[in-house]
Scaffold this active site. Structure first.
Site, PDB file in Angstrom:
ATOM      1  N   THR A  76     -73.861 -60.197-140.509  1.00 39.56           N
ATOM      2  CA  THR A  76     -74.245 -60.051-141.905  1.00 39.56           C
ATOM      3  C   THR A  76     -74.713 -58.625-142.116  1.00 39.56           C
ATOM      4  O   THR A  76     -75.477 -58.089-141.313  1.00 39.56           O
ATOM      5  CB  THR A  76     -75.336 -61.072-142.292  1.00 39.56           C
ATOM      6  OG1 THR A  76     -75.862 -60.718-143.558  1.00 39.56           O
ATOM      7  CG2 THR A  76     -76.476 -61.110-141.271  1.00 39.56           C
ATOM      8  N   GLU A  95     -77.399 -66.648-142.741  1.00 37.09           N
ATOM      9  CA  GLU A  95     -78.357 -67.180-141.779  1.00 37.09           C
ATOM     10  C   GLU A  95     -78.532 -68.692-141.890  1.00 37.09           C
ATOM     11  O   GLU A  95     -79.226 -69.306-141.081  1.00 37.09           O
ATOM     12  CB  GLU A  95     -79.733 -66.503-141.984  1.00 37.09           C
ATOM     13  CG  GLU A  95     -79.791 -65.051-141.544  1.00 37.09           C
ATOM     14  CD  GLU A  95     -79.272 -64.067-142.605  1.00 37.09           C
ATOM     15  OE1 GLU A  95     -78.639 -64.510-143.591  1.00 37.09           O
ATOM     16  OE2 GLU A  95     -79.516 -62.855-142.451  1.00 37.09           O
ATOM     17  N   LYS A 111     -91.687 -54.259-158.965  1.00 40.26           N
ATOM     18  CA  LYS A 111     -93.122 -54.463-159.102  1.00 40.26           C
ATOM     19  C   LYS A 111     -93.644 -53.475-160.129  1.00 40.26           C
ATOM     20  O   LYS A 111     -93.836 -52.300-159.825  1.00 40.26           O
ATOM     21  CB  LYS A 111     -93.848 -54.265-157.763  1.00 40.26           C
ATOM     22  CG  LYS A 111     -93.583 -55.364-156.743  1.00 40.26           C
ATOM     23  CD  LYS A 111     -92.530 -54.936-155.739  1.00 40.26           C
ATOM     24  CE  LYS A 111     -92.195 -56.038-154.748  1.00 40.26           C
ATOM     25  NZ  LYS A 111     -90.979 -55.699-153.970  1.00 40.26           N
ATOM     26  N   TRP A 120     -94.213 -59.034-161.220  1.00 44.58           N
ATOM     27  CA  TRP A 120     -92.873 -58.960-160.664  1.00 44.58           C
ATOM     28  C   TRP A 120     -91.862 -59.114-161.786  1.00 44.58           C
ATOM     29  O   TRP A 120     -91.910 -60.086-162.547  1.00 44.58           O
ATOM     30  CB  TRP A 120     -92.656 -60.087-159.647  1.00 44.58           C
ATOM     31  CG  TRP A 120     -93.278 -59.799-158.306  1.00 44.58           C
ATOM     32  CD1 TRP A 120     -94.074 -58.748-157.984  1.00 44.58           C
ATOM     33  CD2 TRP A 120     -93.136 -60.597-157.134  1.00 44.58           C
ATOM     34  NE1 TRP A 120     -94.443 -58.825-156.670  1.00 44.58           N
ATOM     35  CE2 TRP A 120     -93.881 -59.956-156.115  1.00 44.58           C
ATOM     36  CE3 TRP A 120     -92.454 -61.772-156.821  1.00 44.58           C
ATOM     37  CZ2 TRP A 120     -93.969 -60.462-154.821  1.00 44.58           C
ATOM     38  CZ3 TRP A 120     -92.544 -62.270-155.535  1.00 44.58           C
ATOM     39  CH2 TRP A 120     -93.291 -61.622-154.541  1.00 44.58           C
TER      40      TRP A 120
END
Lengths: 540, 540
Positions: free
Chosen positions: B183, B330, B428, B433
């Site tokens: 990956t 994953e 941020k 956020w």
């Protein structure tokens, strides 16, 4: 090649089935056997509390906890709480004789028993004179009547749950034995089988996938409503409560099977998925006809013994989407089922009665090289690895590294399995194998025949000869002799048509009041063989 | 408690998936990438012959066999034959740069490579100066053109199969590493993940069950026709070829994705199930519109990056039953997908874009106690256990015994997951956020915007400030400046409506010819961050 990270373990455990169900449930309910409702969070909490109550009694890895109950939500709770403690659930068979029940409780070394109040007398009788020390949790019956007991009384099920606080189940090894129960063969003592967490999860995923991915006619899906119609002590109700819980389905627990109230319950709760033996299906159809009730979109897997096409057709007419499934105590149980759709069901109901194609990961074959018909043997991740404490039985079961089902089968060109007979029930006559199941099916086609059973009896000329036991329909208008004459004519017709050989026609017919059955409702051929009967003269 | 019988082993192996498929297939076909057809028996035979050819070359437990190919039936054959030998399939990424490809071939210690002829020049370039000794099997392309090679030439794929005889695959341990690939994160070298046989079977069963048991809108069932629309080197095409094979479905392998011919292929072969990234869906919809083609009953799982509601609506209008799925390299990859039905899809297409509820056995949660929004972490039996030969990466991935996805998410009241942003892409600003995904979605709502990408750039006052990169629609009729003005007005409107805070409005807009993408087609924010751009003055 891998660097194994810290301590992360995601074993295939019973606890992971419950967790998945809680996440998947969308406001779906469990309808309890006492008519209340709870959500999956409430189910999880009750399981947690049962776990706490049992843990406080010392139940832990290795403890065997026996349950004697009907199909109740409490049984479902025990399906999870006991294995999630690392302990083993022993699903005791309430239809066994007291001495057989005692044998299974002692052989399994059970030390705790959760029993419905109504089974306390049976339990008392079973344990008379036994040195087995059992601690007892009593589930109340409707009358709240508690019989006195000589066992160590640990408490009332609901009171124990009420008193129990929060509980974190321990991490359990997926190879721990989760369930354990006994199968009563036709000979000898009951034999114990057992399943690990991992095997039950593998069965849940693979059988769930096979059912879910099937045609609408039989597909198990979100939105389905599940109700068990086989006893929960019988191979964990075919593993279906675990599948239903994993998917977060609505579930309805009927308690004691009551033919009178079941059709109403099924329609009222919108039940769409069940499983049962042919006898129960027959009983329900009779009751529904009496009540003038039909069903809609109710999918029912039928197994345990052979379903005949006439029964399948009757079920279809009542709006039930039936199909045969196959498995046994030793196979967890499901290994195959008939693949069907609505068109096929109407056009060829006999196809619904084949036990069908294997579910994923199941290797089914006939024993012997290149045989057309032979003993069905199997491999799959979830087959019992052994008969508990029975090495000889285990060796026979797993002869040649395949599990021997004891059933004679054929595999059709489309890969679907057709059960011919039990290996020990097949009649060896005139150098050929005659299927007692085939003969029974033909005999039941006669209007005046309610039940039929055929066994082989020794014969000088043919080796064995079929003998038929007939239970007549109480409403019939013809005489016994006349029925027997008509049956003989009917079978001789089949001989002329080349369907069966000449020596397959029973030499003797025995009219009986009742066909003896085993504790799980199958024809007890062992008892038939020992029945001393006045055999009438053969009919020509 | 068990007496383990002789040597019976029914591990969860890739071989058991193929065997199940062969048993389940009812005359269904694999349509090959060169337009031929074969049944499951023929597929099994070809896999057996590939196994034989590889075994004769010494491929065995531990050997890594790399594949460089499009979505072909040959790739499907390698999916099975290589792991069934106990060897490891290394699905090489043909979109990597030659140096990255070289790194992955060397790092994986591949010793055999199966490559389509068209990728030989890439392979040659990648191996220039490498000491890696690879034996090469060449898959012919349509022109049958074989470029010369400096590698050890082991043979032509089809010739090798033709020459190979019968072959019995060895018994393989379910814990053997079946697949291995890389990956490319946004930083550093490609990271290797790997999956065991058992993990792939667990993924197959659980994801298969979740899809099969879902509503008709998205249910995968017998009768479905599968066509992959993600590269087969990308997390084994999301594991779908294994699921399709297990169920014995008809499968169509498209070879190189060609937008012009795909709509015809899909409709001609009656394709009903696919999966792709939003970019491919968009491309197909554009092409279908050009051709005046629509689809019918085509279920498509969309993942890899966020699907926006306007895209979902366009797909629905074209007769495509879309829904979002979620996973990553994953995670094998699927861990959740949006649960939908036809009514919901029409009434609330935004719901199709949530990544939905976990599949069975997956534990998804937000990292941190009681947070409303946080990094999504997971546990499931089939998550990669480690980054190969990368202890530090593994420790970060599995911090606190949960796999960290690197995605910021919220979990809605109904348990469905909503991805907010990549952890490293979230902006941020002003102590809050800001989701770059949300801003990109809003910007793309503008008719003249074809693509939008938003990153955070350092800002003295707010900490970080959003910067938007815009690729304009080639057909637009308004000037660049005018578009930027309108976008700012649009976002300020969202500020007034309380949808986003004031500081979420980008301070700068950059009009670009192309938004840079990673090898798997995602916006390459790492490159955007390093792009030196002439920033125009902020618009008020």
């Amino acid at each position: 090649m891998n660097n194994q990270p810290s301590s992360v373990r995601c074993g295939l455990t019973i606890g992971s089935i419950l967790a998945s169900g809680v996440r998947a449930a969308r406001g779906t309910e469990i309808v309890t056997s006492d008519g209340r409702r709870m959500g999956y969070q409430a189910l999880r909490e009750r399981i947690s509390k049962l776990g706490k109550a049992l843990a406080d009694m010392g139940v832990a890895t290795g403890t065997r906890v026996a349950v004697l109950d009907r199909d109740t939500h409490r049984y479902l709770e025990a399906y999870f709480a006991v294995p999630m403690l690392g302990a083993t659930l022993m699903t005791a068979n309430i239809r066994l004789s007291p001495s057989q029940l005692r044998y299974t409780l002692e052989h399994s070394e059970s030390s705790v028993v959760i029993a419905a109040a109504e089974f306390l007398p049976l339990l008392e009788q079973a344990l008379e004179g036994s040195t087995l020390r059992l601690r007892l949790i009593v589930c109340p019956d409707e009358s709240q009547h508690f019989p006195s007991t000589s066992m160590e009384y640990a408490g009332d099920y609901e009171a124990l749950l009420e008193a129990a606080g929060e509980f974190d189940f321990p991490q359990v090894d997926e190879e721990a034995v989760a369930t354990h129960f006994y199968t009563t063969g036709t000979t000898g003592l009951p034999k114990g089988v057992s399943y690990t967490h991992r095997q039950l999860v593998e069965h849940t995923l693979a059988v769930g996938l096979a059912l879910a991915s099937a045609d609408d006619y039989q597909s198990l899906r979100v939105g389905d409503v599940y109700l068990p119609l086989t006893p929960m002590f019988h191979v964990h109700a075919w593993g279906m409560p675990y599948i239903a819980t994993l998917l977060g389905l609505k579930q309805v627990y009927p308690g004691r099977f009551d033919a009178k109230t079941l059709p109403g319950l099924i329609n009222r709760e919108g039940v769409t998925y069940s499983h049962c033996v042919p006898t129960i299906l027959q009983m329900l159809l009779d009751e529904a006809r009496l009540q003038g009730v039909t069903f809609s979109g109710w999918k029912v897997m039928v197994g345990g013994s052979a379903m005949v096409p006439t029964l399948a057709s009757r079920a279809l007419e009542s709006g039930i989407q039936v199909f045969a499934g196959y498995g046994m105590s030793e196979t967890c149980p499901v290994v195959c089922f008939a693949r069907a759709d609505a068109t096929l069901a109407v056009q060829a109901p006999a196809e619904l009665c084949r036990v069908g194609c294997p579910v994923p990961l199941v290797d089914l074959r006939l024993w012997g090289e290149g045989v057309e018909q032979g003993e069905l043997v199997a491999r799959a991740p979830w087959l019992t690895r052994a008969y508990v404490k029975n090495e000889q039985g285990t060796c026979q079961l797993w002869e040649g590294d395949y599990l021997h089902t004891g059933d004679v089968a054929r595999i059709d060109a489309d890969g679907a399995v057709r059960i011919v007979d039990r290996l020990k029930d097949v009649i060896k006559s005139g150098g050929e194998w005659i299927s007692s199941l085939d003969l029974e099916r033909m005999l039941r086609e006669h209007q005046a025949v309610e039940e039929a059973a055929v066994i082989g009896v020794p014969d000088e000329k043919w080796g064995e000869c079929p003998r038929a036991f007939i239970k007549l329909d109480g409403m019939r208008t013809v005489a016994e002799d006349e029925v027997v004459r008509e049956l003989t004519v009917m079978l001789n017709e089949q001989v002329r048509n080349g369907v069966i050989p000449k020596f397959a026609v029973p030499r003797s017919f025995v009219i009986v009041e009742e066909i003896p059955k085993t504790s799980v409702g199958k024809i007890d051929k062992k008892r038939l063989r020992t029945m001393v009967v006045a055999v009438p003269k053969p009919h020509a």
